[in-house]
Design a protein around this motif. Structure first.
Motif, PDB file in Angstrom:
ATOM      1  N   ARG A 307      41.181  39.255  32.886  1.00 35.39           N
ATOM      2  CA  ARG A 307      41.504  40.095  34.044  1.00 35.39           C
ATOM      3  C   ARG A 307      41.445  39.191  35.276  1.00 35.39           C
ATOM      4  NH1 ARG A 307      38.713  45.862  35.347  1.00 35.39           N
ATOM      5  NH2 ARG A 307      40.555  46.531  34.178  1.00 35.39           N
ATOM      6  N   LEU A 308      42.509  39.231  36.085  1.00 36.18           N
ATOM      7  CA  LEU A 308      42.584  38.407  37.291  1.00 36.18           C
ATOM      8  C   LEU A 308      42.493  39.302  38.516  1.00 36.18           C
ATOM      9  CD1 LEU A 308      43.103  35.665  38.711  1.00 36.18           C
ATOM     10  CD2 LEU A 308      45.555  36.141  38.502  1.00 36.18           C
ATOM     11  N   ASN A 309      41.404  39.146  39.280  1.00 33.21           N
ATOM     12  CA  ASN A 309      41.198  39.885  40.529  1.00 33.21           C
ATOM     13  C   ASN A 309      41.603  38.981  41.688  1.00 33.21           C
ATOM     14  OD1 ASN A 309      39.419  42.328  39.487  1.00 33.21           O
ATOM     15  ND2 ASN A 309      38.596  40.478  38.543  1.00 33.21           N
ATOM     16  N   VAL A 310      42.656  39.358  42.399  1.00 37.25           N
ATOM     17  CA  VAL A 310      43.185  38.533  43.493  1.00 37.25           C
ATOM     18  C   VAL A 310      42.639  39.083  44.811  1.00 37.25           C
ATOM     19  CG1 VAL A 310      45.257  37.643  44.595  1.00 37.25           C
ATOM     20  CG2 VAL A 310      45.278  38.165  42.141  1.00 37.25           C
ATOM     21  N   LEU A 311      41.940  38.245  45.562  1.00 41.17           N
ATOM     22  CA  LEU A 311      41.270  38.704  46.779  1.00 41.17           C
ATOM     23  C   LEU A 311      42.075  38.412  48.040  1.00 41.17           C
ATOM     24  CD1 LEU A 311      37.555  37.631  46.153  1.00 41.17           C
ATOM     25  CD2 LEU A 311      38.767  39.699  45.403  1.00 41.17           C
ATOM     26  N   ARG A 338      35.955  48.581  51.390  1.00 41.83           N
ATOM     27  CA  ARG A 338      36.840  49.104  50.340  1.00 41.83           C
ATOM     28  C   ARG A 338      37.158  48.032  49.298  1.00 41.83           C
ATOM     29  NH1 ARG A 338      42.158  52.389  52.001  1.00 41.83           N
ATOM     30  NH2 ARG A 338      40.495  53.751  52.764  1.00 41.83           N
ATOM     31  N   GLN A 339      37.523  46.823  49.745  1.00 40.19           N
ATOM     32  CA  GLN A 339      37.850  45.754  48.803  1.00 40.19           C
ATOM     33  C   GLN A 339      36.610  45.336  48.001  1.00 40.19           C
ATOM     34  OE1 GLN A 339      40.055  41.354  48.698  1.00 40.19           O
ATOM     35  NE2 GLN A 339      39.362  42.145  50.645  1.00 40.19           N
ATOM     36  N   LYS A 340      35.451  45.330  48.658  1.00 37.33           N
ATOM     37  CA  LYS A 340      34.224  44.959  47.963  1.00 37.33           C
ATOM     38  C   LYS A 340      33.921  45.943  46.833  1.00 37.33           C
ATOM     39  CE  LYS A 340      30.535  45.107  50.487  1.00 37.33           C
ATOM     40  NZ  LYS A 340      29.526  44.689  51.478  1.00 37.33           N
ATOM     41  N   GLY A 341      34.040  47.248  47.124  1.00 37.50           N
ATOM     42  CA  GLY A 341      33.821  48.251  46.082  1.00 37.50           C
ATOM     43  C   GLY A 341      34.827  48.138  44.960  1.00 37.50           C
ATOM     44  N   TRP A 342      36.075  47.879  45.326  1.00 39.07           N
ATOM     45  CA  TRP A 342      37.140  47.707  44.327  1.00 39.07           C
ATOM     46  C   TRP A 342      36.829  46.535  43.401  1.00 39.07           C
ATOM     47  CZ3 TRP A 342      40.074  43.185  44.188  1.00 39.07           C
ATOM     48  CH2 TRP A 342      41.196  43.194  43.334  1.00 39.07           C
ATOM     49  N   LEU A 343      36.372  45.416  43.971  1.00 41.60           N
ATOM     50  CA  LEU A 343      36.082  44.238  43.157  1.00 41.60           C
ATOM     51  C   LEU A 343      34.896  44.492  42.227  1.00 41.60           C
ATOM     52  CD1 LEU A 343      36.525  41.327  42.334  1.00 41.60           C
ATOM     53  CD2 LEU A 343      35.161  40.617  44.318  1.00 41.60           C
ATOM     54  N   LEU A 344      33.827  45.059  42.766  1.00 48.74           N
ATOM     55  CA  LEU A 344      32.646  45.307  41.934  1.00 48.74           C
ATOM     56  C   LEU A 344      32.967  46.266  40.790  1.00 48.74           C
ATOM     57  CD1 LEU A 344      29.870  45.519  44.670  1.00 48.74           C
ATOM     58  CD2 LEU A 344      30.101  43.763  42.901  1.00 48.74           C
ATOM     59  N   ASP A 345      33.714  47.325  41.082  1.00 50.01           N
ATOM     60  CA  ASP A 345      34.109  48.266  40.021  1.00 50.01           C
ATOM     61  C   ASP A 345      34.942  47.560  38.956  1.00 50.01           C
ATOM     62  OD1 ASP A 345      32.793  50.293  41.293  1.00 50.01           O
ATOM     63  OD2 ASP A 345      34.592  51.219  42.163  1.00 50.01           O
ATOM     64  N   GLY A 346      35.877  46.724  39.409  1.00 57.55           N
ATOM     65  CA  GLY A 346      36.755  46.041  38.472  1.00 57.55           C
ATOM     66  C   GLY A 346      36.032  45.029  37.608  1.00 57.55           C
ATOM     67  N   LEU A 347      34.966  44.439  38.139  1.00 54.00           N
ATOM     68  CA  LEU A 347      34.187  43.486  37.353  1.00 54.00           C
ATOM     69  C   LEU A 347      33.283  44.194  36.351  1.00 54.00           C
ATOM     70  CD1 LEU A 347      33.181  40.972  40.186  1.00 54.00           C
ATOM     71  CD2 LEU A 347      34.834  40.557  38.353  1.00 54.00           C
ATOM     72  N   LYS A 348      32.625  45.247  36.799  1.00 54.71           N
ATOM     73  CA  LYS A 348      31.663  45.939  35.933  1.00 54.71           C
ATOM     74  C   LYS A 348      32.351  46.689  34.794  1.00 54.71           C
ATOM     75  CE  LYS A 348      28.158  46.699  39.522  1.00 54.71           C
ATOM     76  NZ  LYS A 348      27.515  47.728  40.383  1.00 54.71           N
ATOM     77  N   ILE A 357      38.375  35.543  39.263  1.00 55.59           N
ATOM     78  CA  ILE A 357      38.472  35.965  40.662  1.00 55.59           C
ATOM     79  C   ILE A 357      39.218  34.883  41.431  1.00 55.59           C
ATOM     80  CG2 ILE A 357      37.202  36.561  42.750  1.00 55.59           C
ATOM     81  CD1 ILE A 357      34.845  37.371  40.917  1.00 55.59           C
ATOM     82  N   ALA A 358      40.392  35.234  41.950  1.00 57.55           N
ATOM     83  CA  ALA A 358      41.158  34.307  42.787  1.00 57.55           C
ATOM     84  C   ALA A 358      40.704  34.505  44.227  1.00 57.55           C
ATOM     85  CB  ALA A 358      42.654  34.565  42.642  1.00 57.55           C
ATOM     86  N   SER A 359      39.899  33.574  44.715  1.00 59.45           N
ATOM     87  CA  SER A 359      39.301  33.654  46.057  1.00 59.45           C
ATOM     88  C   SER A 359      39.828  32.501  46.884  1.00 59.45           C
ATOM     89  CB  SER A 359      37.770  33.568  45.947  1.00 59.45           C
ATOM     90  OG  SER A 359      37.179  33.384  47.214  1.00 59.45           O
ATOM     91  N   GLN A 360      40.347  32.802  48.060  1.00 57.80           N
ATOM     92  CA  GLN A 360      40.938  31.738  48.871  1.00 57.80           C
ATOM     93  C   GLN A 360      39.921  30.652  49.212  1.00 57.80           C
ATOM     94  OE1 GLN A 360      41.319  34.966  49.199  1.00 57.80           O
ATOM     95  NE2 GLN A 360      43.211  35.519  50.238  1.00 57.80           N
ATOM     96  N   ILE A 361      38.667  31.058  49.391  1.00 59.17           N
ATOM     97  CA  ILE A 361      37.679  30.112  49.899  1.00 59.17           C
ATOM     98  C   ILE A 361      36.491  30.009  48.950  1.00 59.17           C
ATOM     99  CG2 ILE A 361      38.311  30.103  52.333  1.00 59.17           C
ATOM    100  CD1 ILE A 361      35.656  32.404  51.029  1.00 59.17           C
ATOM    101  N   MET A 362      35.754  28.931  49.083  1.00 60.51           N
ATOM    102  CA  MET A 362      34.716  28.552  48.126  1.00 60.51           C
ATOM    103  C   MET A 362      33.548  29.521  48.147  1.00 60.51           C
ATOM    104  SD  MET A 362      32.945  24.835  47.819  1.00 60.51           S
ATOM    105  CE  MET A 362      31.581  24.508  46.705  1.00 60.51           C
TER     106      MET A 362
END
Length: 516
Positions: A307-311, A338-348, A357-362
């Motif tokens: 699963r690829l989560n694009v931030l 909103r994005q934080k909740g979306w990411l946590l739900d998608g990971l769990k 997780i595709a994150s622009q920054i380190m």
């Protein structure tokens, strides 16, 4: 999705699809006469090539933009232009599976985004466009695996940071040879900097882009790089933006220099930049901007394998901290609620073996201070400590989390730790910070080592550090991810010699990364 390359795929690769496809297919799809809607179109409407993106098990986005005069606003007449498209199971277009007509509208720079559905999962397809008696290059793309498939493998490339003025985009030539199933691009597709008289390749225009036409011209210039065009024509891209697509180090609606860019002017700049980004990227209609807002965070599934989560780490963030105390302010957010909740739900709740997780920054810590104390890089996740630390704690309950990042113009591969304040804390994941395609040019490696090696004892989670130009290549399987750091010897020439700088591995069920 990887394995032996089929004869059709290999023939297509070696033909150089981005430049030869149109000529090779002329006999099979004869150009129609220009539509009777007025004057014929100028020659060269497909100067920016073709691309595809955001693969689904049953769908793909096909892209082109009509631009016979790409560096001067595009050069198209101010009218809607019908563009025919075809999708086939073979590169000769004998087995057509979908076809239709899209409308290239002047209000979107005559860009075309075709969201094709009803396709077969895990299949390679070929596509092309036609309008006004002109044929596009041929593109090749691939759908995602069946939603319930759990075997197989996925070959993924990670790229970022391609500064036109710093060099040629030579790493893409090697990426093309490596034949990835999908390319994940995590930001800095263009740079907004002023043209430099001393640059290897000078930016178009006379200054930074602010208007829609100026941003269109900058994107069009980047799209003319032959190695980038060829890679776009050979594999689907999954893209997101960082800061240089708009303005260096911007945060939300706050520019880098608010004393020089009033709020209303910067909002107008955001509006122009986001629209130009949409016009030049193979993304779905969900990404059509609404003024100074664009929805870019999204999730893509590659069967049960990944699963690829694009931030989007720019649009919703609080302004950057400027001190250690500020960086630890719990009210600061990188992602917004909103994005934080979306990411946590998608990971769990993920059914996938690997949660990417595709994150622009380190995300991992960078302690820049040698010896006692800490000095963080505030534009990255280090500047948003409370939110970052919560994610790292949550990773304990996430199956095989791996973060894919960019921005730093160097390769920095790290273990993700539950608590960077405690050197003995658990390893909870892995992060690959990809080097740049061309940004920073050919760096002095000895000078880089003198600057960065003294910091390594203060950052024991770093597994690999390097400043060559290139990209990262991943072979994702159920039991492991095998990674290669692919580099080139120069970006100061149109061609380069590639090599594998290092091989690394992440094992399923064993957080962290090891050098092989």
């Amino acid at each position: 999705m990887t394995g032996a390359v089929s004869p059709d795929r290999r023939r297509f690769l070696t033909a150089g699809a981005a430049v030869l496809g149109a000529a090779a297919s002329t006999q099979l799809w004869l150009p129609a006469a220009a539509h009777a809607a007025g004057t014929p179109l100028p020659d060269g409407v497909f100067s920016l090539g073709v691309s595809s993106g955001d693969p689904l098990p049953d769908g793909i986005v096909l892209w082109t933009r009509l631009a016979p005069d790409p560096l001067n606003g595009g050069g198209m007449p101010d009218r809607v232009v019908p563009v025919e498209w075809q999708l086939a199971e073979d590169h000769r277009f004998r087995k057509l599976v979908r076809r239709g007509t899209a409308q290239a509208r002047p209000e979107y720079g005559h860009s075309v985004h075709v969201d094709v559905r009803g396709l077969r999962a895990g299949r390679t397809y070929w596509y092309r466009f036609r309008t006004g008696g002109q044929l596009s290059p041929v593109g090749r793309t691939r759908t995602a695996p069946h939603p319930y498939s759990s075997g197989g493998s996925l070959r993924m490339a990670l790229a970022s940071c391609q500064n036109w003025q710093h060099g040629y985009f030579t790493p893409y030539a090697d990426m093309l040879d490596q034949d990835p199933d999908v390319v994940v691009f995590v930001g800095d597709y263009i740079y907004e900097s002023t043209p430099s008289a001393t640059a290897l390749r000078r930016h178009e225009g006379t200054g930074e882009p602010f208007s829609l036409v100026q941003y269109r011209n900058r994107y069009a210039q980047y799209r003319t790089d032959p190695d980038l065009a060829a890679m776009h024509a050979n594999a689907p891209f999954v893209v997101t933006f960082d800061d240089h697509e708009v303005d260096n180090d911007f945060a939300g609606e706050i520019p880098q220099d608010p004393d020089k860019q009033p709020h209303d002017a910067f909002v107008a700049r955001l509006t122009a930049a986001y629209q130009a980004f949409y016009e030049h990227m193979p993304v779905r209609a969900t990404a059509v901007p609404d003024g100074p807002h664009i929805r870019m965070y999204r999730r893509l599934e590659f069967g049960r394998l990944a699963r690829l989560n694009v931030l989007d780490t720019r649009q919703y963030r609080s302004d950057q901290a400027t001190s250690q105390e500020g960086a630890q302010d719990p009210s600061l957010t990188m992602l917004g609620a909103r994005q934080k909740g979306w990411l946590l739900d998608g990971l769990k709740n993920s059914p996938a073996r690997w949660n990417l997780i595709a994150s622009q920054i380190m995300m991992a810590e960078t302690d820049l201070k040698v010896g006692e104390g800490k000095l963080w890089f505030y534009d990255a996740w280090d500047g948003y400590q409370a939110e970052r630390n919560r994610f790292l704690q949550e990773f304990r309950q996430v199956r095989n989390p791996v973060v894919l990042s960019g921005d730093r113009h160097l390769t920095m591969i790290s273990d993700l730790k539950a608590d960077y304040a405690d050197p003995d804390s658990d390893v909870v994941g892995a992060e690959f910070v990809g080097t740049s395609i061309s940004s920073n040019g050919d760096q002095d490696q000895a000078a880089f080592r003198r600057e960065w090696d003294p910091r390594r004892p203060d950052n024991p989670h770093w597994k690999l550090l390097d400043a060559h130009r290139g990209y990262h290549l991943f072979d994702v399987r159920r039991d492991r991810i095998d990674a290669q750091v692919r580099v080139v010897d120069t970006v100061r020439q149109p061609t380069a010699t590639p090599s594998t700088l290092a091989r690394l591995r992440v094992r399923a069920g064993r957080p962290g990364v090891e050098v092989v």
